[in-house]
Design a protein around this motif. Structure first.
Motif, PDB file in Angstrom:
ATOM      1  N   PHE A 390       0.780  -1.231   0.000  1.00  0.00           N
ATOM      2  CA  PHE A 390       0.000   0.000   0.000  1.00  0.00           C
ATOM      3  C   PHE A 390       0.818   1.292   0.000  1.00  0.00           C
ATOM      4  N   HIS A 391       2.108   1.233   0.315  1.00  0.00           N
ATOM      5  CA  HIS A 391       2.903   2.464   0.377  1.00  0.00           C
ATOM      6  C   HIS A 391       2.985   3.121  -0.999  1.00  0.00           C
ATOM      7  N   ARG A 392       2.802   4.429  -1.034  1.00  0.00           N
ATOM      8  CA  ARG A 392       2.902   5.206  -2.281  1.00  0.00           C
ATOM      9  C   ARG A 392       4.373   5.559  -2.509  1.00  0.00           C
ATOM     10  N   VAL A 393       5.034   4.790  -3.370  1.00  0.00           N
ATOM     11  CA  VAL A 393       6.471   4.948  -3.603  1.00  0.00           C
ATOM     12  C   VAL A 393       6.675   6.100  -4.587  1.00  0.00           C
ATOM     13  N   PRO A 394       7.435   7.127  -4.209  1.00  0.00           N
ATOM     14  CA  PRO A 394       7.475   8.337  -5.033  1.00  0.00           C
ATOM     15  C   PRO A 394       8.343   8.269  -6.274  1.00  0.00           C
ATOM     16  N   ALA A 395       9.271   7.309  -6.352  1.00  0.00           N
ATOM     17  CA  ALA A 395      10.193   7.277  -7.485  1.00  0.00           C
ATOM     18  C   ALA A 395      10.772   5.867  -7.612  1.00  0.00           C
ATOM     19  N   PRO A 396      11.347   5.539  -8.775  1.00  0.00           N
ATOM     20  CA  PRO A 396      11.960   4.220  -8.930  1.00  0.00           C
ATOM     21  C   PRO A 396      13.086   3.993  -7.928  1.00  0.00           C
ATOM     22  N   ARG A 397      13.264   2.754  -7.550  1.00  0.00           N
ATOM     23  CA  ARG A 397      14.367   2.308  -6.687  1.00  0.00           C
ATOM     24  C   ARG A 397      14.320   2.947  -5.307  1.00  0.00           C
ATOM     25  N   GLN A 398      13.116   3.191  -4.814  1.00  0.00           N
ATOM     26  CA  GLN A 398      12.988   3.698  -3.447  1.00  0.00           C
ATOM     27  C   GLN A 398      12.211   2.740  -2.561  1.00  0.00           C
ATOM     28  N   LEU A 399      11.972   1.517  -3.046  1.00  0.00           N
ATOM     29  CA  LEU A 399      11.396   0.460  -2.215  1.00  0.00           C
ATOM     30  C   LEU A 399      12.049  -0.860  -2.595  1.00  0.00           C
ATOM     31  N   ALA A 400      12.559  -1.578  -1.600  1.00  0.00           N
ATOM     32  CA  ALA A 400      13.051  -2.939  -1.798  1.00  0.00           C
ATOM     33  C   ALA A 400      12.209  -3.858  -0.927  1.00  0.00           C
ATOM     34  N   TYR A 401      11.557  -4.805  -1.569  1.00  0.00           N
ATOM     35  CA  TYR A 401      10.566  -5.669  -0.911  1.00  0.00           C
ATOM     36  C   TYR A 401      10.886  -7.100  -1.309  1.00  0.00           C
TER      37      TYR A 401
END
Length: 544
Positions: A390-401
């Motif tokens: 559900f997190h709104r990731v603002p840009a590429p490569r800013q979430l690692a899951y």
């Protein structure tokens, strides 16, 4: 000039490949590598477990898009990286694992003689989990092998590669062997006219973008295509951040929510870009076959293994989507699509607020207090599932899951690599998963990496506890004795604090911690109900 040693050839190759960071654990067999790299600009970060070296290299690769490198020792040291290598393979992370092997002079073909750390076939351990394995036979072959490994790891679809070096070759002197260039297949023609005919025939197209699209840098091209088609864009776990949050076609996440899943059900054409439609995203393929499916993929077999495409355009996502969008007329209805997506987002926010208010607080805090450019790394934990979905990731490569292979214990060590490569990083982990690698608090302290570790303490494995409670089973193995996390962190000289729940105190403390240059750790006492994107709650299982 005297020929260089094998270790120096290794250091030369990493320097020439523009590798600026590697992660490793010293052992008696690989000490010459540490010595050789000390004479270069390659920063070799010492960790406390080989699995951490693999995860950190993966985190570095996800945060930067560059090659991740892990340097480990022989036998058990190499074997300790396998869980991390499996996660890198499933998530498409470009990674090279450089492992020493027993001395070539002591090995006898077909016989395990009992040399220290000897295995019957070390490279074979990596075969199911890597794109390729290279074992060098002379000191002069080390640099060419690393060049081939790096090219293979970075080539789409990117992934991990193993390089084994008998330890005696590191001190041997030899002339550098000539590099070998593996053939690169030329891209074939793509049926753009056929694809455009499919688009022309569709009244309600939908774009489904995966990790391959993000790794290709295809966000702008996909955004342009979607606007021309007035088509919603769904992003997989691996593609979060592909489009800007204010893009008029970006659908809210996750597709596991019925409000969002209906976009798939209503589409008469799905355009799948850089995706294999894996089980985690499709609720184990309970999502129906689309009436028409157009795929864009570097690998046509990968594109077709789960849903039957009517047409596949084979090639790099950016290049193919750019060519596809070129000349397409803009359709009417973009404003209607944007309004529909905003309505879905509002209903989804209300669902989260009603179902799990603490998760709503967590999500809103992350969106509001994280500084621009902050990398967010989650583990396999209930709080991580909420963020991954559900997190709104603002840009590429800013979430690692870690929803490639789903490896518990990924979060904290991957955050070390992400911070080393990209700066301020927030790690969201559970009390159970954090214990997998808590010894690397020593690495965090020693390297002074800008990581804020958020340990969500629910007294055990909350997801598994939910499963047992749901089935009416007694709780077994899920309630854990955990350490004093504050005392543990402080024993390494790391600032630590504690809050209850995700309310105002959490917001205030996290906001303060992420503005600091030094590492820190925040323990949150909280128990969350799992979200819709976890398999026990998949709504399509309940459909008739």
């Amino acid at each position: 000039m005297e020929p260089r040693t094998g270790a120096e050839h290794l250091a030369d190759a990493l320097t020439e490949l523009n590798v600026d960071m590697a992660f490793g654990l010293p052992g008696v067999h690989n000490l010459p590598v540490w010595e050789a790299l000390a004479a270069t600009d390659v920063r070799l970060v010492g960790v406390r477990h080989e699995q951490t070296a693999g995860y950190a290299a993966d985190g570095y690769a996800r945060a930067t898009g560059r090659l991740g490198v892990a340097v480990v020792t022989t036998g058990p040291g190499a074997a300790n990286t396998l869980a991390a290598v499996g996660e890198a393979q499933a998530s498409g992370s470009p990674l090279v694992v450089i492992a020493t092997d027993v001395p070539s002079t002591l090995r006898r073909p077909g016989v395990v003689r009992g040399v220290l750390h000897e295995t019957s076939d070390q490279a074979a351990m990596f075969a199911p989990l890597t794109k390729g394995q290279f074992t060098v036979e002379t000191a002069g072959d080390i640099a060419p092998a690393l060049y081939r490994a790096a090219r293979l790891a970075l080539a789409p679809q990117s992934g991990p590669v193993y390089v084994g070096i008998p330890t005696d070759l590191l001190r041997q002197r030899a002339e550098r062997a000539a590099s070998v260039s593996d053939p690169v297949p030329a891209p074939g023609p793509v049926d753009l006219d056929g694809a455009r005919r499919m688009i022309d025939a569709a009244a309600r197209p939908l774009v489904w973008a995966g990790g391959g699209a993000l790794r290709s840098g295809a966000g702008p091209a996909i955004g342009e295509l979607a606007e021309k088609l007035a088509a919603p864009v769904l992003t997989t776990f691996a593609a979060r951040g592909l489009l800007p949050l204010d893009h008029p076609c970006l659908a809210p996440n996750p597709v596991h929510a019925p409000e969002v899943g209906r976009l798939w059900d209503q589409a008469d054409l799905v355009i799948g870009i850089g995706t294999d439609f894996d089980g985690l995203m499709t609720q184990n393929w309970l999502m129906p076959q689309p009436p028409a499916l157009l795929t864009v993929n570097i690998d046509p077999v990968d594109a077709a293994k789960n849903y039957r495409p009517d047409l596949t355009l084979t090639g790099d996502a950016t290049e193919v989507v750019t060519a596809l969008a070129d000349g397409l007329p803009a359709r009417p209805g973009l404003g209607d699509v944007t309004a529909e997506l905003r309505g879905i987002a509002a209903r989804l926010r209300q669902r989260v607020r009603t179902e799990e208010p603490q998760a709503a607080d967590l999500l809103s805090t992350l969106e509001e207090v994280l500084p621009t450019g902050t990398m967010l790394v989650t583990d396999m934990c209930v709080a991580g599932y909420w963020v991954g979905g559900f997190h709104r990731v603002p840009a590429p490569r800013q979430l690692a899951y870690p929803m490639g292979w789903g490896t518990l214990g990924f979060g904290f060590p991957a955050a070390l690599g992400a911070a080393a490569g990209a700066g301020r990083t927030v790690c969201l982990t559970g009390d159970g998963g954090f214990l997998y690698g808590c010894g690397d608090l020593a690495t965090l302290a020693q390297e002074r990496l800008p990581v804020t570790v958020v340990v969500v303490d629910d007294g055990g494995y909350g997801m598994l506890r939910f499963d047992q409670d749901r089935e009416g089973l007694p709780r077994r193995g899920v309630d854990l004795v955990t350490p004093d996390f504050l005392g543990l962190a402080r024993s390494f000289g790391i600032r630590a604090d504690h809050v209850k729940g995700f309310g105002r105190a959490f917001r205030r403390q996290l906001g303060q911690f992420v503005r600091e240059e030094e590492p820190n750790l925040l323990v949150v006492d909280a128990t969350l109900r799992p979200p819709l994107n976890t398999s026990p709650r998949w709504y399509r299982r309940e459909q008739p």
